[in-house]
Motif scaffolding. Structure first.
Motif: not given
Length: 196
Positions: A42-59, A99-107
């Motif tokens: 799935t294309d939205l996985v490649w936005f790294f929302h969990g790795i970069l967004g909720a992961g590194i940017l929060v650590i 935002v990316i998770s919502l788009l992933g759920l909706i799409g």
């Protein structure tokens, strides 16, 4: 509770959330435990929302919050100001994940509908006809097995983690500003009244 202790508590709470977000995002690359071709993910996985967004940017702000929290009353105004700046970055990472998770759920997921071609069968659905509310449409995806449930669970986990992280980082922004302006701890001053 002084702002230093509050900062430390928030920093400690953010670490397991960030780790869970990174693991959840990585699991999205292996639907149902299968290794797929890059073009079948799935294309939205490649936005790294969990790795970069909720992961590194929060650590990063979590480490700073622990430092600003120090031994409780650290009286470190510069540390609190830096934690505010990094907490804004953490808030942005959590919001990005939401935002990316919502788009992933909706799409919906990318899946094989039975003819060997991978496509997004749910991308043009209206909210009324969305696959999330109509489980009978899930049978349209033949491969990978259980891809819809896999995506719903993991994108939902990432959505919840992103919301919690954004709230905690926003609380730290307020806490850090309070610590910067007023000092990190209000100590009770004892006055020695002798001779009265």
């Amino acid at each position: 509770m002084c702002t230093g202790k509050c900062s430390k508590c928030i920093g400690i709470a953010l670490f397991p959330l960030a780790v869970c977000a990174i693991v959840s995002n990585i699991l999205l690359y292996f639907p149902n435990g299968q290794v797929l071709q890059l073009s079948e993910i799935t294309d939205l996985v490649w936005f790294f929302h969990g790795i970069l967004g909720a992961g590194i940017l929060v650590i990063l702000p979590a480490f700073m919050m622990l430092g600003a929290g120090g031994a409780g009353c650290c009286a470190n105004r510069c540390g609190m100001l830096l934690s505010v700046i990094l907490s804004v970055m953490g808030f942005a990472g959590g919001a990005y994940c939401v935002v990316i998770s919502l788009l992933g759920l909706i799409g919906g997921p990318l899946c094989d509908t039975g003819d060997g071609e991978y496509l997004y069968p749910f991308r043009n659905d209206t909210l009324e006809d969305n696959y999330l509310f109509n489980q009978t449409t899930w049978s349209i995806c033949k491969q990978p097995e259980n891809i819809i449930l896999w995506n719903i669970v993991l994108f939902s986990i990432l959505l919840v983690i992103g919301v919690i992280e954004a709230i905690l980082c926003f609380i730290q922004v307020i806490n850090g500003l309070t610590g910067f302006i007023c000092g990190t701890c209000m100590r009770r001053r004892k006055t020695n009244i002798s001779g009265m």
